[in-house]
Write an enzyme that holds these catalytic residues in place. Structure first.
Site, short mmCIF file in Angstrom:
data_model
loop_
_atom_site.label_atom_id
_atom_site.label_comp_id
_atom_site.label_asym_id
_atom_site.label_seq_id
_atom_site.Cartn_x
_atom_site.Cartn_y
_atom_site.Cartn_z
N GLU A 149 0.88 -1.18 0.00
CA GLU A 149 0.00 0.00 0.00
C GLU A 149 0.91 1.21 0.00
OE1 GLU A 149 -1.72 3.16 0.37
OE2 GLU A 149 -1.66 2.73 2.52
N CYS A 203 -2.34 8.80 3.28
CA CYS A 203 -2.12 8.37 1.90
C CYS A 203 -3.31 8.71 1.00
CB CYS A 203 -1.82 6.88 1.85
SG CYS A 203 -3.05 5.85 2.65
#
Length: 492
Positions: free
Chosen positions: A243, A277
């Site tokens: 990720e 993020c």
């Protein structure tokens, strides 16, 4: 003693490390990194512990994990303070992180049964079964922005599935990693099931290079993720879950309530000082008078955002970044965008030298070419104007990343079009980009990663499926395939 290996706290033999509060400079944690030999020791401990842990019933593993959840609840105030002091985020936000850690336990248990439990279907001559088996020894690399919550999204489902783990927190958040590990210790995990190795790049490289590793679960920057992908290339036997963030677009097409749209944008771009993020990095704004009014209001409200210390009262919306260096990198990125032709609408300011307290920045890039497709991990929002919705979608998709994307519009038809054409794992409508449902998959495509970490879909990559055809007895079929002769006649 800051390493937890095979049920013992030991002293690292690598480089010394000191962690300070990124705003006050207060020393919070001191210790030594794990060297390569200690990383290998942790792997051997995890390998030795794996057979017995994997053979426990799911219920036995669940008991330990639920005990950890109870310890999180009873130690919530202490862990909140540790995370807030180490990361620089305000107390209120660190508290939400600990709450998310607690909530993910029940979600992960449910996800295991829904995504990777056992299934059986009867057949005329037996049964077909589906079971799931753990990979073995997994490495978990944690990030610094959510040092408790995000590693938790890997560790909990991996343990429930029967894996054993070597956990390396970010070198910027060793204190949080140690605090969480001490709660796992109290939860009664058997020795070797979960091991803690502290350290930076050298420790991480030693960990990812282990031949006896069955997989690696990573949350962090795209650069590091790409390095890990290259390092593990040619090893399909190892599961690799990445990720890696995004260069996320937020489309403001029409905002009947300008303040509501401004609030959504600030929540999308500047929460956690821009260190999520999923944060909006690119604001795509429709040309025209309404867009002008929205942008003016966004700048006016954003310039009132004053970062504060973790324990300030009244509590600030944002705190410091993870380090002064991280704050300076955002300022450097802003200067580079200005040099390319960007027009500054709100200049980011470092409030005090030696701290990470950085105010938000907004810069318009309409008409500027050659803007790098990179994630600036901080409170810096770039603005582009567009003329029609098709153009907005093309601009949104003009990135190698594909994590989150959002639309502000009253028109369902435009959202439906975005759902069909967007290249992103998370696509929100009239909701902040930074909002995600815990029971939904989390992650993206392209340079944003591959699997879907954090609880619900994490179960998918923490175990592998085993299919079986079964019968409790063996009999000769009543009908044989052509060419088979089981008669009693003697062939001459």
């Amino acid at each position: 003693m800051t390493l937890w290996i095979n049920g013992d706290w030991i002293t690292g033999q690598g480089a010394s490390r000191v962690k300070r509060n990124p705003v006050s400079g207060e020393v919070l944690w001191q210790g030594n990194d794990a060297d390569a030999a200690q990383v290998g020791l942790a792997c051997r401990a995890a390998r030795a512990a794996f057979p017995r842990w994997a053979r426990l019933s799911f219920g036995d593993r669940q008991v330990r994990v639920e005990r950890f959840a109870a310890l999180l609840e009873s130690n919530k105030a202490e862990l909140t303070a540790i995370i807030a002091r180490e990361t620089g985020k305000p107390r209120w936000e660190a508290a939400t992180e600990v709450t998310a850690m607690i909530n993910k336990i029940a979600i992960s248990i449910k996800a295991y049964h829904v995504r990777t439990g056992e299934q059986r279907s009867e057949m005329p001559d037996g049964a077909a079964s589906l079971r799931h088996r753990p990979h073995g020894v997994l490495a978990v690399f944690g990030p610094y922005n959510f040092p408790g919550h995000l590693p938790n999204g890997h560790i909990v489902p991996a343990l429930l599935a029967g894996n054993t783990i070597i956990f390396k927190p970010s070198e910027l958040t060793p204190w949080s990693g140690e605090a969480v590990m001490r709660l796992w210790q109290q939860a009664g995990l058997p020795p070797g099931v979960l091991n803690l190795v502290q350290g930076g790049r050298e420790t991480g490289q030693a960990l990812s290079a282990l031949e006896d590793l069955d997989g690696l679960l990573f949350t962090g920057s795209a650069n590091t993720g790409y390095q890990l992908h290259r390092q593990l290339s040619g090893q399909p036997e190892k599961i690799l879950a990445l990720e890696m963030g995004g260069n996320n677009p937020l489309i403001i097409d029409e905002a009947a309530d300008i303040d509501a749209a401004v609030h959504l944008t600030i929540q999308s771009a500047f929460v956690t000082a821009g260190q999520r993020c999923t944060c909006a990095r690119r604001l795509l704004l429709k040309s025209g008078a309404q867009g002008d009014a929205f942008l003016a209001r966004l700048v006016a409200v954003s310039q009132r955002l004053t970062p504060g210390t973790w324990d300030d009262e009244p509590q600030p919306f944002i705190g410091g970044l993870i380090s002064e260096q991280a704050a300076q990198q955002v300022v450097t990125a802003w200067h580079e965008l200005e040099a390319m032709g960007g027009r500054t609408l709100l200049a980011p300011r470092l409030l005090q030298a030696g701290t990470s307290l950085l105010t938000p920045g907004i810069i318009e890039m309409t008409g500027v070419t050659g803007v790098p497709d990179e994630e600036v991990f901080g409170p810096l929002l770039r603005v582009w104007r567009y003329d029609n919705f098709d153009e907005a979608i093309r601009m949104a998709n003009n990135t190698r990343f594909g994590l989150s994307c959002g639309l502000v519009s009253p028109e369902r038809e435009k959202f439906d079009q975005l759902l069909l054409e967007a290249r992103a794992g998370i696509v929100n409508w009239n909701k902040p980009l930074t909002g995600a449902a815990s029971t939904a998959p989390f992650g993206g495509i392209g340079a944003s990663g591959n699997h879907r970490p954090s609880a619900w879909y994490a179960a998918d990559y923490c175990a592998w499926p085993m299919a079986s055809l079964e019968s409790d007895s063996l009999t000769l079929p009543a009908t044989l395939n052509p060419g088979l002769d089981f008669s009693d006649e003697v062939v001459r």
